[in-house]
Design an enzyme around this catalytic site. Sequence first.
Site, PDB file in Angstrom:
ATOM      1  N   CYS A 389      28.581  48.360  31.733  1.00 14.36           N
ATOM      2  CA  CYS A 389      29.766  47.605  32.126  1.00 14.36           C
ATOM      3  C   CYS A 389      29.666  47.183  33.595  1.00 14.36           C
ATOM      4  O   CYS A 389      28.948  46.240  33.903  1.00 14.36           O
ATOM      5  CB  CYS A 389      31.029  48.397  31.807  1.00 14.36           C
ATOM      6  SG  CYS A 389      32.470  47.342  31.685  1.00 14.36           S
ATOM      7  N   HIS A 515      30.347  49.886  26.433  1.00 16.23           N
ATOM      8  CA  HIS A 515      30.207  51.307  26.782  1.00 16.23           C
ATOM      9  C   HIS A 515      29.590  52.084  25.615  1.00 16.23           C
ATOM     10  O   HIS A 515      30.330  52.691  24.820  1.00 16.23           O
ATOM     11  CB  HIS A 515      31.572  51.913  27.114  1.00 16.23           C
ATOM     12  CG  HIS A 515      32.165  51.405  28.385  1.00 16.23           C
ATOM     13  ND1 HIS A 515      31.901  51.966  29.608  1.00 16.23           N
ATOM     14  CD2 HIS A 515      32.992  50.361  28.614  1.00 16.23           C
ATOM     15  CE1 HIS A 515      32.556  51.309  30.551  1.00 16.23           C
ATOM     16  NE2 HIS A 515      33.223  50.319  29.976  1.00 16.23           N
ATOM     17  N   GLU A 517      28.295  54.809  25.654  1.00 15.54           N
ATOM     18  CA  GLU A 517      28.506  56.264  25.798  1.00 15.54           C
ATOM     19  C   GLU A 517      29.627  56.799  24.914  1.00 15.54           C
ATOM     20  O   GLU A 517      29.717  58.002  24.681  1.00 15.54           O
ATOM     21  CB  GLU A 517      28.762  56.634  27.265  1.00 15.54           C
ATOM     22  CG  GLU A 517      30.095  56.189  27.868  1.00 15.54           C
ATOM     23  CD  GLU A 517      30.031  54.811  28.516  1.00 15.54           C
ATOM     24  OE1 GLU A 517      29.164  53.998  28.125  1.00 15.54           O
ATOM     25  OE2 GLU A 517      30.863  54.542  29.416  1.00 15.54           O
TER      26      GLU A 517
HETATM   27  N1  GLN Z   1      35.657  46.548  36.811  1.00 14.55           N
HETATM   28  C1  GLN Z   1      34.914  45.827  35.820  1.00 14.55           C
HETATM   29  C2  GLN Z   1      35.824  45.028  34.894  1.00 14.55           C
HETATM   30  O1  GLN Z   1      37.007  45.195  34.901  1.00 14.55           O
HETATM   31  C3  GLN Z   1      34.046  46.771  35.019  1.00 14.55           C
HETATM   32  C4  GLN Z   1      34.840  47.676  34.125  1.00 14.55           C
HETATM   33  C5  GLN Z   1      34.075  48.867  33.628  1.00 14.55           C
HETATM   34  O2  GLN Z   1      33.014  49.200  34.149  1.00 14.55           O
HETATM   35  N2  GLN Z   1      34.614  49.526  32.630  1.00 14.55           N
HETATM   36  O3  GLN Z   1      35.353  44.212  34.129  1.00 14.55           O
END
Ligand code: GLN
Length: 551
Positions: A389, A515, A517
């Site tokens: 992400c 994600h 994970e």
């Molecule tokens: N801050 C970034 C966004 O809002 C990444 C979010 C994250 O890593 N979950 O897209």
Amino acid sequence: MTAQSNSKQTKFIFVTGGVVSSLGKGIAAASLGVLLKSQGYSVCMQKFDPYLNLDPGTMSPYQHGEVFVTEDGCETDLDLGHYERFIDENLTRVNNVTSGMVFSEVLAKERRGDYLGNTVQIIPHVTNEIKGRFRAPLEKQHYDVIITEVGGTVGDIESLPFLEAIRQFEFKNKLDAMHIHLTLVPYLTTSGEFKTKPTQHSVKELRSIGIQPDVIICRSPMAISTEIKEKISLFCDVDRDSVVSAMDVESIYDVPLVLENEKLDDVVCRRLGLEKKAKELTRWKEFVRILHDPTLASVKVAIVGKYVELSDCYLSVVESLKHAAADNLCHLDVVWVNAQDLETQGAEKYLSGVSGILIPGGFGERGIEGKILAAEFAREKDIPYLGLCLGMHIAAIEFARNVLNMSGANSAEFAPDSAYPVIHFMDGQDNIKEKGGTMRLGSYPCDIEPNSRLYEAYGESQVEERHRHRLEFNNSYREDFESAGVVFSGLSPDKSLVEVMELSDRKWYVACQYHPEFKSRPAKSHPLFRQFIAAVKEQAGVQQVLFSASK
Ligand code: GLN
């Protein structure tokens, strides 16, 4: 009340904790889930949290650790991650309830006039709302067992409505509901003895609310003796075999085996009238055996983040790495790197000895430049890189600045006026006023390009992964990136959203918008983590053998 329990009836197990927090109630509850599921029972787990936030989505990671995201896009307590990993089931938004949710529903009903002019009170309105939610998972499907853990510690003012609801529920469903209380049994080194008084007080507190526990799980540094169990049994009115010892162990994955050894599932089955069946724990035991195998080599993976002093903030990432290491027959040595330290001291100092670099998800500007240095170090030195992400945003910014010479390239999250906004807000996400639950959340499909690291990992042309973000790769820069060797190996089915970017001329450099994970499980590691660790292992010079049972 019927004299006999109906074994087809769903059984309800409530788990509360006493004395101190952080005793591992979630792990103990999930471990019981593992034991019951291993007997073939269908198990659902849920967490009821007494705080007033609607969900932990807007809470600081310092206060709450990781926010776990379910398939259906709910931002939940990290214990749901433990539950999913332990019982190997996907949970949903009904499985995490907070006082905030309960109160807001009660107030919405009051505004609608549902209470017909009655005075709205904690008892019965709030407690009825809570009791309804104990059974809510059954609206979608049948479960043999529902395990409900209550957050916090008995004695907290804010958990009283939950405990009152449990008291009423247990009274009405005597044969189909039971109560497990987890307490601390400290060992005093000076006198060389265990102390049962905190447990006695905690049970007394629970009984003053009207709840008599059926089982007491005693957390202690070492196994407690039979005499101590007898003492607790006597003082707390709990059968001798229902006082269960849960001593400190090396890994959370040992806990189901410890509790099996203490015959916790036998006691639970007997109490609830469930037939005791043979257990299938082969894969779990093999996974645990690998975790403790002293003959296996360790690989060093750096996690470059901003909450590195609190590993709970990256809980699912660390667990996924552990699962992947076990499936690659090696051990994991996490090197925690504070991204801000790289800004002042340079990447070399912190990253030169590692065989893999992982940048997890995150929000806000702090440490961003350090993370960019880490991504640069991984790319230049050709060290396996996994970006999750924010870790993908970082990879894109680094590539734009250092390969495409787009000086000052950035994400609109940190530099709204950057000349090269390679990461920008998704449509409609830039002027969001309500912060809670408004990101792109939950499971979405991702199409996978053949001939990619991504395809090599999954072996499938489409997968579903969980998301939590407001920003995305800016498609105006796709061609620039592609012409310099970036492969956008994962895209949304309509091709509008970059889900994965990778560098095909590097040994293993993959960064994803989602994600992974949240979907890794013990003895069933997530394909991306598994391939990442395979590459890390190769980098470290450890002979590569994939654990075939995990495929
Ligand atoms: N801050 C970034 C966004 O809002 C990444 C979010 C994250 O890593 N979950 O897209």
